[in-house]
Design an enzyme around this catalytic site. Structure first.
Site, PDB file in Angstrom:
ATOM      1  CB  SER A 110      28.355  41.998  37.837  1.00  0.00           C
ATOM      2  OG  SER A 110      27.316  41.170  37.427  1.00  0.00           O
ATOM      3  N   GLY A 111      29.629  39.977  35.417  1.00  0.00           N
ATOM      4  CA  GLY A 111      29.595  39.694  33.980  1.00  0.00           C
ATOM      5  C   GLY A 111      30.979  39.589  33.371  1.00  0.00           C
ATOM      6  CB  THR A 115      30.155  32.129  37.432  1.00  0.00           C
ATOM      7  OG1 THR A 115      29.852  33.087  38.430  1.00  0.00           O
ATOM      8  CG2 THR A 115      29.475  30.830  37.743  1.00  0.00           C
ATOM      9  CG  ASN A 160      26.320  37.776  34.203  1.00  0.00           C
ATOM     10  OD1 ASN A 160      25.849  37.133  33.267  1.00  0.00           O
ATOM     11  ND2 ASN A 160      27.222  37.303  35.027  1.00  0.00           N
ATOM     12  CB  SER A 163      24.358  38.376  37.769  1.00  0.00           C
ATOM     13  OG  SER A 163      25.202  38.997  38.697  1.00  0.00           O
ATOM     14  CB  SER A 164      27.221  34.641  41.093  1.00  0.00           C
ATOM     15  OG  SER A 164      27.756  34.021  39.961  1.00  0.00           O
ATOM     16  N   GLY A 390      32.907  41.008  42.346  1.00  0.00           N
ATOM     17  CA  GLY A 390      34.028  41.939  42.263  1.00  0.00           C
ATOM     18  C   GLY A 390      33.629  43.321  42.758  1.00  0.00           C
ATOM     19  CD  GLU A 392      28.389  44.563  42.752  1.00  0.00           C
ATOM     20  OE1 GLU A 392      27.638  45.145  43.561  1.00  0.00           O
ATOM     21  OE2 GLU A 392      28.151  43.431  42.289  1.00  0.00           O
TER      22      GLU A 392
HETATM   23  N1  LIG Z   1      35.387  32.133  28.793  1.00  0.00           N
HETATM   24  C1  LIG Z   1      34.197  32.453  28.311  1.00  0.00           C
HETATM   25  N2  LIG Z   1      33.847  32.045  27.085  1.00  0.00           N
HETATM   26  C2  LIG Z   1      32.647  32.341  26.587  1.00  0.00           C
HETATM   27  N3  LIG Z   1      31.718  33.077  27.209  1.00  0.00           N
HETATM   28  C3  LIG Z   1      32.011  33.505  28.453  1.00  0.00           C
HETATM   29  C4  LIG Z   1      33.263  33.226  29.051  1.00  0.00           C
HETATM   30  N4  LIG Z   1      33.262  33.812  30.254  1.00  0.00           N
HETATM   31  C5  LIG Z   1      32.071  34.408  30.391  1.00  0.00           C
HETATM   32  N5  LIG Z   1      31.319  34.233  29.304  1.00  0.00           N
HETATM   33  C6  LIG Z   1      29.968  34.785  29.087  1.00  0.00           C
HETATM   34  O1  LIG Z   1      29.744  35.835  29.980  1.00  0.00           O
HETATM   35  C7  LIG Z   1      28.614  35.611  30.789  1.00  0.00           C
HETATM   36  C8  LIG Z   1      28.868  36.101  32.179  1.00  0.00           C
HETATM   37  O2  LIG Z   1      29.864  35.327  32.810  1.00  0.00           O
HETATM   38  P1  LIG Z   1      29.813  34.960  34.341  1.00  0.00           P
HETATM   39  O3  LIG Z   1      28.462  34.584  34.740  1.00  0.00           O
HETATM   40  O4  LIG Z   1      30.901  34.037  34.598  1.00  0.00           O
HETATM   41  O5  LIG Z   1      30.144  36.332  34.967  1.00  0.00           O
HETATM   42  P2  LIG Z   1      30.483  36.624  36.467  1.00  0.00           P
HETATM   43  O6  LIG Z   1      31.765  37.296  36.492  1.00  0.00           O
HETATM   44  O7  LIG Z   1      30.322  35.418  37.259  1.00  0.00           O
HETATM   45  O8  LIG Z   1      29.383  37.679  36.833  1.00  0.00           O
HETATM   46  P3  LIG Z   1      28.623  37.870  38.210  1.00  0.00           P
HETATM   47  O9  LIG Z   1      29.547  38.562  39.075  1.00  0.00           O
HETATM   48  O10 LIG Z   1      27.462  38.661  37.829  1.00  0.00           O
HETATM   49  O11 LIG Z   1      28.285  36.520  38.682  1.00  0.00           O
HETATM   50  C9  LIG Z   1      28.400  34.133  30.774  1.00  0.00           C
HETATM   51  O12 LIG Z   1      27.058  33.834  30.950  1.00  0.00           O
HETATM   52  C10 LIG Z   1      28.904  33.765  29.387  1.00  0.00           C
HETATM   53  O13 LIG Z   1      27.858  33.961  28.460  1.00  0.00           O
HETATM   54 MG   LIG Z   2      29.081  34.805  38.635  1.00  0.00          MG
END
Ligand SMILES: Nc1ncnc2c1ncn2[C@@H]1O[C@H](COP(=O)(O)OP(=O)(O)OP(=O)(O)O)[C@@H](O)[C@H]1O
Ligand SMILES: [Mg+2]
Length: 1106
Positions: A110-111, A115, A160, A163-164, A390, A392
């Site tokens: 997560s984070g 996404t 996050n 977070s999704s 992912g 956890e």
């Molecule tokens: N390539 C990137 N460039 C800039 N910031 C990013 C990038 N990837 C992620 N981030 C930052 O990290 C934060 C978390 O990313 P994201 O929501 O994609 O995580 P995630 O893996 O989907 O987490 P979760 O599993 O909780 O959904 C985003 O809100 C953004 O601020």
């Molecule tokens: Mg996500």
């Protein structure tokens, strides 16, 4: 100009290594160091072969611009530095060009940025695929589905901010050209427990906060909501606001996205109503109420909220109230109703809220799918993007983590399978011998969980369905019995547990050794969550709702379709959907994005090695590299390989003529690379060890430097030589020009000197000649002068002599004359003095008079009318001169008259008479002077026509002429013969000659006429005479003057009386009884020069005279 293709490679300007496969030596430390080094240089992407590792930068990097998209577009995967776009491009192109369905598997905790990565992939594909209005709409809808799903499915967690809380798999569908057609989204296991309760520091789903912050007052009123978060029990308050997140703005974005995706207004409203209802459900509170039978019963504390919910959802309040208080269990056609205690009531309320929300979420996904689904039935190419939670490992891991980690196990499984498969396939394809690769296969763990007979999920289901008391503990017991021997299962009770005495393993827990690490699960809640129960009374109450959306969310509430079979458990549902997903993924070409979270603080620039190390471990990245490197670490097609290293060998540099493979063989032989270090595939060279590659790279770098020096040398030489040649050429040109110029100058100098000298010489010569000429001239002049003087002298001498001579002669003559004169005077002196003067005077006078009278050649004319007279020569002859003129005139008149005959005399007498009568009185007169008076113009004697007339007249005819007699009545004229005899005046007809009237001259009293130039005249007759009976006559004649004169003369000679002739422009005539005035008017003539006569009235007859 053709764009020059610059061949680059991943190996250029690498920071650390761009591909972990090239890491030497390969261990955790070097792996992490490499990642860190790259992360510190903003290189967040690193490859493991074709897998992309992405480290979350937690800040926006300028690497996603449209220019970057262009850079990566249609480039080979290893051509540029690692990037998510390279992977996206590779996947898209292989989908479009090779017709291979693709899937992009994004994993990470997560984070970690899953996404974000999935959105980057989608936006890249959207940017490079086809364009056009329709395609753009599809793209837009696909992209806009993200904000909607994120609002409802994402929440702030400690890990996050966005977070999704659900797993998402999206198939994007393309046509044969690679234009997007639509998509299908699948969602997995929404974390619905979050609706009713959030851990500390976390929030509920975004949509609740967005609705309360962003909705207009009007909408809030409609939904009977208040803006204040603290009013709602379901909203955690300690982290209601998220830094850098504007809920209100996001609400607008979501509503806009819903519109773009295709939600009708009423649909969007319904969705918000459900959200409001869920929020309000949390505010329903219960209080205990004792019943007579001693059982506790719950009662709703404040029914207001319930009422509002019911109004909002169109549910009968009493039905809902009852559903919160009773539970009906149906078994074998028997209905048993039991009351709910307070705890059960809260459980029911929360279950309803969770169910409402999760079903709403599923409905949203379906609704979006409906909008974005491809509109065509043609075969589609598919690119799937999996953004799933992912692996956890928390402190407290529950059912959800178990499920999620199970999913990750499955993904790992498929990853291993596909990667190995691909690797193997490539070896086969390239004809390389396959060597066994040692790696950990997690199939055994998957089996532990999903085995249908003794898998953990099967056990759980069994427990849940089993009659009797079922608790989490009984479930654990069962696990202890069945799985105790499994090498990846541990629990306090498991006989094989190596940690039997390990106090770190609590009682109500079991541990699974996942491929990514050991995870300790708390069994508490497993059964409940797996059951996922909603009391039937509640689903039935929901089905009865007037709100169509809510009604449609609870189809099992329909009493007509009552189903006593239990719905599938959450675990089995998930297992089934994971199985479907795996099946789906297996048919596609996988592309991996492994997301890594660099720190726990959501902060940029921080790289926590421990955290990354943990992730690398459970993501199995080292394994990944090992698998990839098992046979050969590096492979490259022959052409780019030769192109890259050809400078290392003389034969291949600068151009290799033969096939690329032969070139590479020659190259490798030449470089003496040990044969065991590489293998020749069909189209690629396989290098076993990264060291070899780096050696090649080093050599290349060295060689490039040498080459650069060489090029520089040659270039410098060329530049200097060119410069020199240019200088030389310029020097020649300048010299030529200078010489020419100098020669010109010299020539001009010589020329001007020559001219000066020449002119001096010429001057000198000219002056010499001039001098000579002048001398000669002077000599000539001197001679002439002398001659002239001489001649002059001579002439003067001659002249003097002649003059002397003449003087002498003259003097002789004078003297002689004088002498004679003297002699004469002496002789005649005595006569001269007495008579000479008088005699000379008389003589002189006589001579003058003689000369005058003789008028020699100056005699005047003999014509009496000639007025010329010679001028007088002497003043003293004036009176004589006049007298002489008068006498001469008289004399010449007499002379003239003496020539006349009697006849002529008569004529002149008549003319004289006419002159006396009419001169200066009548204007007609002057014209008559020149006309001779003929009298008998009409020769009656000769014309036989007038014989009778002639016979009638005996007397001599004085005038016979045709005149116009004016008609007395109308002034018109008739021709009449006018005859004048000695005694009578006769008028006769011109044609017949018959006499019309006869007037004796004695009766004629007067003749009247005008003073003008006309021929009208009136003959007045004596009053009372016979002839006057008809009145006076009025005639007009061309010979008026002659007729009037003759009439006058005849009358005078016959009657001895002068006929009265009246000349006046207005006179009276007697016509019978009337006296008529005849008036002459000058001018005003209409018909030319002929006078006309017109009778105006009784008294007036007008004659117009021209
Ligand atoms: N390539 C990137 N460039 C800039 N910031 C990013 C990038 N990837 C992620 N981030 C930052 O990290 C934060 C978390 O990313 P994201 O929501 O994609 O995580 P995630 O893996 O989907 O987490 P979760 O599993 O909780 O959904 C985003 O809100 C953004 O601020
Ligand atoms: Mg996500």
């Amino acid at each position: 100009m053709a764009k020059m293709e610059v061949k680059t490679s991943l190996l250029d300007n690498m920071i650390g290594v761009g591909d972990m496969v090239l890491l030497e030596p390969l261990n955790e430390e070097t792996f992490i160091n490499n990642l860190k080094k790259r992360f510190d240089h903003n290189e967040i992407y690193t490859y493991i072969g074709s897998v992309v590792i992405s480290v979350n930068p937690y800040r926006s990097l300028p690497i996603y611009s449209p220019e970057k998209v262009e850079d990566y577009r249609n480039r080979n995967f290893y051509e540029l530095s690692p990037h998510i776009f390279a992977l996206s491009d590779e996947a898209y192109r292989s989908l479009r060009d090779q017709d291979k369905d693709q899937c992009i598997l994004i994993t990470g905790e997560s984070g970690a940025g899953k996404t974000e990565a999935s959105k980057l992939v989608m936006s890249y594909v959207a940017a490079v695929c086809g364009k056009g209005a329709e395609v753009n709409q599809v793209k837009e809808q696909l992209l806009q589905s993200n904000p909607v799903l994120e609002a409802f499915g994402n929440a702030k967690t400690v890990r996050n901010d966005n977070s999704s809380r659900f797993g998402k798999y999206m198939d994007i569908e393309f046509d044969f050209k690679g234009d997007p057609l639509g998509g299908v989204i699948s969602n997995y296991l929404l974390e619905k427990s979050r609706v009713v309760k959030q851990p500390r520091g976390e929030r509920n789903f975004h949509v609740f906060y967005q609705l309360l912050s962003g909705a207009s007052e009007e909408l809030l009123n409609k939904l009977t909501l208040e803006r204040d978060f603290s009013r709602y029990n379901y909203l955690s308050l300690d982290s209601a606001k998220v830094n850098g997140v504007d809920d209100a703005a996001n609400f607008r974005t979501v509503r806009n996205a819903m519109q773009i995706v295709g939600f009708m207004d009423h649909e969007a409203e319904s969705v918000l109503e459900v959200v409001a209802a869920v929020l309000k459900l949390g505010n329903i509170e219960f209080k205990p109420e004792s019943r007579v039978n001693g059982l506790d019963e719950s009662k709703i504390k404040d029914k207001n909220e319930l009422k509002e919910i019911c109004e909002l959802t169109g549910i009968d309040q009493s039905v809902l109230e009852r559903a919160f208080s009773f539970r009906t269990v149906e078994a074998k056609q028997e209905k048993v109703s039991t009351t709910l205690n307070v705890a059960q009531a809260y459980y029911a309320r929360d279950a309803l809220a969770k169910n409402l929300y999760s079903r709403l979420f599923s409905w949203l996904v379906n609704r979006i799918n409906e909008s974005i689904k491809a509109q065509t039935k043609v075969r589609k190419k598919v690119m799937g993007v999996l953004d799933i939670y992912g692996f956890e490992i928390f402190e407290d891991n529950s059912f959800e983590q178990f499920i999620i980690n199970y999913c990750n196990e499955k993904l790992q499984q498929i990853f291993i399978e596909l990667t190995l498969k691909e690797e193997q396939e490539e070896y086969v394809r390239e004809g390389i011998e396959w060597t066994h690769i040692d790696y950990f296969n997690n199939a055994i763990i998957c089996d532990l969980i999903e085995n249908n007979t003794n898998g953990i999920l099967a056990m759980l289901d069994e427990e849940c369905l089993r009659p009797g008391t079922v608790t989490d503990e009984t479930f654990l017991e069962k696990l202890n019995q069945v799985c105790a021997t499994h090498q990846h299962f541990e629990s306090r009770m498991s006989k094989s547990s190596r940690f039997l005495n390990d106090t770190s393993l609590p009682h109500s827990c079991f541990r699974i050794q996942h491929y990514a690490g050991k995870v300790l699960y708390q069994v508490e809640g497993f059964v409940d969550k797996n059951n996922d129960l909603l009391y039937r009374d509640l689903s039935q109450a929901m089905w009865k709702a007037g709100h169509t959306l809510i009604k449609s969310l609870f189809p099992e509430g329909n009493p007509a379709k009552i189903n006593l079979k239990r719905p599938p458990t959450a675990g089995s549902q998930f297992k089934a959907s994971v199985a479907t997903l795996m099946k789906n993924l297996q048919t596609k070409n996988p592309n991996y994005i492994r997301c890594i979270k660099p720190n726990d603080k959501k902060a940029a620039h921080i790289f926590s090695e421990a955290l990354v190390c943990h992730q690398i471990r459970y993501l199995g990245l080292l394994e990944n590299v090992r698998v990839r490197r098992a046979g050969y670490a590096f492979r490259q097609a022959y052409e780019p390989c030769l192109e890259r290293y050809k400078m290392l060998c003389k034969q291949t540099w600068p151009h290799w003529k033969g096939p690329a493979r032969a070139g590479v063989e020659v190259l490798f032989n030449e470089l003496e690379i040990p044969v065991e270090e590489y293998s020749f595939g069909r189209s690629k060279i396989f290098i076993r060890n990264p060291r070899t590659l780096f050696k090649l790279e080093d050599l290349r770098k060295q060689r490039l430097e040498d080459l650069a020096t060489l090029i520089q040398k040659i270039y410098r030489g060329w530049k200097c030589r060119t410069h020199f040649l240019l200088m030389r050429k310029s020097q020649i040109v300048i010299a030529a020009w200078y010489r020419r110029y100098a020669q010109q100058k010299r020539y001009q100098q010589i020329k001007s000197s020559t001219l000066v000298i020449q002119s001096y010489i010429r001057g000198w010569k000219a002056r010499k000649i001039l001098r000579e000429l002048k001398h000669r001239k002077r000599c000539e002049e001197a001679a002439t002068t002398i001659a002239a003087y001489w001649h002059g002298t001579q002439a003067r001498r001659e002249l003097k002599r002649l003059k002397e001579e003449a003087r002498r002669k003259h003097a002789v003559a004078v003297i002689w004359a004088y002498w004679l004169g003297l002699k004469v005077r002496r002789e005649y002196r005595k006569f001269f003095r007495a008579n000479a003067g008088k005699k000379i005077y008389e003589f002189t006078l006589q001579r003058i008079v003689q000369k005058y009278f003789l008028m020699k050649n100056k005699m005047p004319s003999l014509s009496p009318i000639d007025k010329n007279w010679p001028p007088r020569p002497y003043l003293f002859l004036d009176s004589t001169h006049k007298e002489l003129k008068r006498i001469f005139h008289l004399w010449r008149c007499k002379k003239y008259r003496d020539q006349f005959t009697d006849q002529q005399k008569l004529i002149y007498e008549e003319k004289l008479e006419a002159s006396e009568l009419f001169k200066d009185k009548k204007a007609l007169y002057p014209s008559s002077v020149g006309q001779p008076f003929q009298g008998a113009y009409l020769e009656i004697n000769k014309n036989p026509k007038y014989k009778k007339l002639k016979d009638a007249i005996e007397e001599k005819i004085i005038i016979a002429e045709v005149v116009n007699k004016i008609n007395r009545a109308n002034g018109k004229s008739t021709s009449r013969i006018f005859l004048l005899t000695n005694n009578n005046l006769l008028l006769a007809d011109q044609k017949s000659g018959q006499i019309k009237s006869e007037v004796p001259l004695v009766d004629v009293t007067k003749v009247s006429m005008s003073s003008q130039n006309d021929g009208f005249f009136a003959v007045h007759l004596k009053e009372g005479s016979e002839a006057a009976s008809k009145g006076d006559f009025l005639f007009s004649s061309d010979h008026l003057i002659e007729m009037a004169t003759k009439l006058y003369r005849t009358t005078l000679s016959q009657t001895k009386q002068k006929l009265n002739i009246e000349i006046s422009d207005e006179f009276l005539v007697q016509f019978r009884q009337d006296k008529v005035c005849v008036k002459f008017i000058q001018g005003n003539q209409k018909n030319g020069s002929v006078p006309t006569c017109k009778r105006k009235n009784n008294r007036l007859l007008e004659v117009a005279v021209p």
